[in-house]
Enzyme design. Structure first.
Site, PDB file in Angstrom:
ATOM      1  N   HIS A 104       0.840  -1.195   0.000  1.00  0.00           N
ATOM      2  CA  HIS A 104       0.000   0.000   0.000  1.00  0.00           C
ATOM      3  C   HIS A 104       0.879   1.249   0.000  1.00  0.00           C
ATOM      4  O   HIS A 104       1.804   1.364   0.797  1.00  0.00           O
ATOM      5  CB  HIS A 104      -0.902  -0.009   1.245  1.00  0.00           C
ATOM      6  CG  HIS A 104      -1.694   1.229   1.394  1.00  0.00           C
ATOM      7  ND1 HIS A 104      -1.454   2.133   2.404  1.00  0.00           N
ATOM      8  CD2 HIS A 104      -2.705   1.740   0.665  1.00  0.00           C
ATOM      9  CE1 HIS A 104      -2.303   3.137   2.297  1.00  0.00           C
ATOM     10  NE2 HIS A 104      -3.065   2.917   1.240  1.00  0.00           N
ATOM     11  N   ASP A 123       6.552   5.737 -21.697  1.00  0.00           N
ATOM     12  CA  ASP A 123       6.596   5.553 -23.148  1.00  0.00           C
ATOM     13  C   ASP A 123       7.979   5.092 -23.600  1.00  0.00           C
ATOM     14  O   ASP A 123       8.907   4.990 -22.804  1.00  0.00           O
ATOM     15  CB  ASP A 123       6.143   6.832 -23.867  1.00  0.00           C
ATOM     16  CG  ASP A 123       7.048   8.038 -23.619  1.00  0.00           C
ATOM     17  OD1 ASP A 123       8.289   7.871 -23.530  1.00  0.00           O
ATOM     18  OD2 ASP A 123       6.516   9.159 -23.543  1.00  0.00           O
ATOM     19  N   ASP A 173      -4.956   3.757  -4.660  1.00  0.00           N
ATOM     20  CA  ASP A 173      -5.022   4.257  -3.286  1.00  0.00           C
ATOM     21  C   ASP A 173      -6.158   5.271  -3.130  1.00  0.00           C
ATOM     22  O   ASP A 173      -6.221   6.264  -3.860  1.00  0.00           O
ATOM     23  CB  ASP A 173      -3.688   4.904  -2.918  1.00  0.00           C
ATOM     24  CG  ASP A 173      -3.504   5.113  -1.435  1.00  0.00           C
ATOM     25  OD1 ASP A 173      -4.485   5.009  -0.678  1.00  0.00           O
ATOM     26  OD2 ASP A 173      -2.361   5.395  -1.021  1.00  0.00           O
ATOM     27  N   TYR A 233       9.446  13.575 -13.176  1.00  0.00           N
ATOM     28  CA  TYR A 233      10.685  12.785 -13.193  1.00  0.00           C
ATOM     29  C   TYR A 233      11.119  12.413 -11.779  1.00  0.00           C
ATOM     30  O   TYR A 233      11.544  11.276 -11.526  1.00  0.00           O
ATOM     31  CB  TYR A 233      11.803  13.542 -13.907  1.00  0.00           C
ATOM     32  CG  TYR A 233      11.862  13.299 -15.391  1.00  0.00           C
ATOM     33  CD1 TYR A 233      12.842  12.480 -15.936  1.00  0.00           C
ATOM     34  CD2 TYR A 233      10.943  13.881 -16.257  1.00  0.00           C
ATOM     35  CE1 TYR A 233      12.903  12.247 -17.305  1.00  0.00           C
ATOM     36  CE2 TYR A 233      11.001  13.652 -17.622  1.00  0.00           C
ATOM     37  CZ  TYR A 233      11.978  12.844 -18.139  1.00  0.00           C
ATOM     38  OH  TYR A 233      12.037  12.611 -19.485  1.00  0.00           O
ATOM     39  N   TYR A 291       5.215  12.073 -24.072  1.00  0.00           N
ATOM     40  CA  TYR A 291       4.568  12.444 -22.801  1.00  0.00           C
ATOM     41  C   TYR A 291       3.525  11.412 -22.345  1.00  0.00           C
ATOM     42  O   TYR A 291       2.660  11.717 -21.538  1.00  0.00           O
ATOM     43  CB  TYR A 291       3.923  13.834 -22.878  1.00  0.00           C
ATOM     44  CG  TYR A 291       4.820  14.884 -23.466  1.00  0.00           C
ATOM     45  CD1 TYR A 291       5.944  15.329 -22.774  1.00  0.00           C
ATOM     46  CD2 TYR A 291       4.556  15.423 -24.720  1.00  0.00           C
ATOM     47  CE1 TYR A 291       6.780  16.289 -23.322  1.00  0.00           C
ATOM     48  CE2 TYR A 291       5.383  16.398 -25.266  1.00  0.00           C
ATOM     49  CZ  TYR A 291       6.490  16.822 -24.568  1.00  0.00           C
ATOM     50  OH  TYR A 291       7.320  17.774 -25.109  1.00  0.00           O
ATOM     51  N   ASN A 317       3.131   9.021 -20.150  1.00  0.00           N
ATOM     52  CA  ASN A 317       3.687   8.468 -18.922  1.00  0.00           C
ATOM     53  C   ASN A 317       2.701   8.689 -17.784  1.00  0.00           C
ATOM     54  O   ASN A 317       2.117   9.773 -17.671  1.00  0.00           O
ATOM     55  CB  ASN A 317       5.008   9.161 -18.570  1.00  0.00           C
ATOM     56  CG  ASN A 317       5.979   9.185 -19.729  1.00  0.00           C
ATOM     57  OD1 ASN A 317       6.374   8.149 -20.228  1.00  0.00           O
ATOM     58  ND2 ASN A 317       6.353  10.376 -20.166  1.00  0.00           N
TER      59      ASN A 317
END
Length: 148
Positions: free
Chosen positions: A22, A30, A64, A112, A130, A132
């Protein structure tokens, strides 16, 4: 092959998803993302695009619900106000698989940093830029305690 488990989820990825606790996060990235350099644990999903992989993972991984945000995506040119079509596709999958959970766009550097601290990275062959996303794992409640 297993009954009820999407074929995209190979044994290594299934083991990683099962091993996560958890609050652990997994990043799906990508084909251009520097995954090998940034991953603590790297799962290769070569030949697969990100959106179907996201859908398969969210079919077995709880998101979550104990935190305000648990889904995070990259942003176009580092600007969280910009979105490409792939982001809308990811958001649609998340809306179906994790209803009520918003996908939060992060600026480039923030994204990042979060990926670097992720439990694992799944490197896809997604050609779109992009594309991701990060998922924070939740819990599966016992039947008597399930949230509605």
């Amino acid at each position: 092959m297993l009954i009820g488990i999407p074929a995209l989820l190979g044994p290594e990825l299934l083991a990683m998803l099962r091993a996560m606790g958890h609050g652990d996060e997994i990043a799906l990235v990508d084909g251009n993302y520097p995954a090998k350099e940034q991953a603590h644990r790297l799962i290769r999903a070569d030949g697969h695009h990100l959106v179907p992989m996201l859908d398969a993972i969210l079919s077995v991984l709880p998101v979550d619900d104990a935190v305000p945000a648990a889904l995070f995506r990259a942003s176009v040119k580092g600007d969280p106000l910009l979105a490409d079509p792939v982001h809308h596709e990811m958001e649609a999958i998340c809306a179906t698989r994790a209803p009520g959970r918003k996908v939060v766009a992060l600026a480039g550097a923030d994204f990042y940093l979060r990926v670097r601290s992720a439990h694992a990275i799944v490197a896809t062959s997604e050609p779109r830029l992009y594309a991701n996303i990060i998922i924070r794992k939740g819990v599966i409640y016992p039947p008597e305690n399930r949230k509605s």
